[in-house]
Design an enzyme around this catalytic site. Sequence first.
Site, mmCIF file in Angstrom:
data_model
loop_
_atom_site.group_PDB
_atom_site.id
_atom_site.type_symbol
_atom_site.label_atom_id
_atom_site.label_comp_id
_atom_site.label_asym_id
_atom_site.label_seq_id
_atom_site.Cartn_x
_atom_site.Cartn_y
_atom_site.Cartn_z
ATOM 1 N N SER A 1 0.830 -1.204 0.000
ATOM 2 C CA SER A 1 0.000 0.000 0.000
ATOM 3 C C SER A 1 0.870 1.262 0.000
ATOM 4 O O SER A 1 1.715 1.439 -0.876
ATOM 5 C CB SER A 1 -0.952 -0.039 1.194
ATOM 6 O OG SER A 1 -1.938 0.951 1.107
ATOM 7 N N HIS B 1 -7.456 -5.373 -1.031
ATOM 8 C CA HIS B 1 -6.219 -4.688 -0.679
ATOM 9 C C HIS B 1 -5.384 -5.508 0.305
ATOM 10 O O HIS B 1 -5.832 -5.843 1.404
ATOM 11 C CB HIS B 1 -6.577 -3.324 -0.064
ATOM 12 C CG HIS B 1 -5.429 -2.379 0.049
ATOM 13 N ND1 HIS B 1 -4.703 -1.937 -1.025
ATOM 14 C CD2 HIS B 1 -4.865 -1.790 1.137
ATOM 15 C CE1 HIS B 1 -3.771 -1.105 -0.626
ATOM 16 N NE2 HIS B 1 -3.833 -1.009 0.685
ATOM 17 N N GLU C 1 -9.599 -3.935 -6.187
ATOM 18 C CA GLU C 1 -8.986 -2.834 -5.445
ATOM 19 C C GLU C 1 -9.217 -1.475 -6.095
ATOM 20 O O GLU C 1 -9.155 -1.347 -7.322
ATOM 21 C CB GLU C 1 -7.474 -3.042 -5.338
ATOM 22 C CG GLU C 1 -7.063 -4.251 -4.538
ATOM 23 C CD GLU C 1 -5.606 -4.180 -4.113
ATOM 24 O OE1 GLU C 1 -5.199 -3.113 -3.618
ATOM 25 O OE2 GLU C 1 -4.894 -5.177 -4.275
#
Length: 378
Positions: free
Chosen positions: A146, A270, A240
């Site tokens: 991320s 995610h 996502e």
Amino acid sequence: MPSFRSRLLSGTIKSVKPWLTGMDIPRQRRGMTMLGRLLPKPRDVQVEKAAEDCPLNARWARPREPVEGKVILYTHGGSYVSGSPETHETVICRLAERCRVEVFAYDYRLAPEHPYPAALQDAQAAFDYLLSLGYAEGDILACGDSAGGGLTLALALSLRDRGRPLPAALVLLSPWTDLTESLDSHFQNEELDPLISSEELREAALLYAGGEELTHPYLSPLNGDFHGFPPVLIQVGTDEVLLDDSRELAIRMDAQGVDVDIDIYEGMWHVWHMYDVPEANMAVDKIHWFVHVTLKIGGLEKRSVHVGAVYRHFKGKRYRVLSLARHSETLEEMVVYQQLYGEKSVWVRPLEMFLGAVERDGRLLYRFEEEEPSGEQE
């Protein structure tokens, strides 16, 4: 198609998404800490605090009988406003256990208390600390998820821009590469994504950037120049918000000559690597192969497929490669091949399946070995 367990878990997460994405930052940080404590962790990995001479709060994940002289530098996610090595201990320990490589995970300063460039400075300090312990750049694989994936890219960009050697390779899990949210999936997947809110990302991006332009490559690495980069593995899910952050990154890296491999997992959300689902094991298995190839563990090397060449499967059958192609939707490289001296059917398989490795008797073997040309007609 996603596994039943993944579909069930995705639906459960989606049902609480309004509550998860509606938190203020202090509650978001507490929530991530609580979730991190609930997720199961491998038992054969020892987690230890870094020594007192470490300039950062950091943790080591040490598997049993690790490969000596190699290390994974892990940068956690959390939209630059939350997260820590503790919240991501599950994925950190899974990587250590499966790859048999020690993982060094560090805390970086979070926004809004510490906006850019504080996090990047801490990433550079973590990298330099590993060098001070005696690791060479070629012994280090940098991995992040991320925002940590974006920060891993920013670290590599900043090192390259200063003329410094880069890590041996990069692994990016659901990376956030475009803080401007200019890509389609930020909006098209808003309802589909069970975990991430585009509105929440916009707020976090502004908090992290401080007064810097969001388009700066150290903030939005998608805008970077990737010439000279080491091999890169990207993993992302179809559900996502950040899907296009990975797809577009792979396209741009490939155009600039980077050895980039992207895996797009159907139905995944995610950083699904943190959860107990079959797709997490599949993804970590691929990372295991990539780590061993790029860190030169066990004698394996990343190879190219040669059209027209003959390859022998580890079980004995022989195949000729007919052509190579890249799937237009998944961006996955595909191999078209045919069995020799047997069935004449034509197979189309992902490149990694054709030239990847299998584990037998505790060691990795190439799934297919290229044969030397014999000059004989088949």
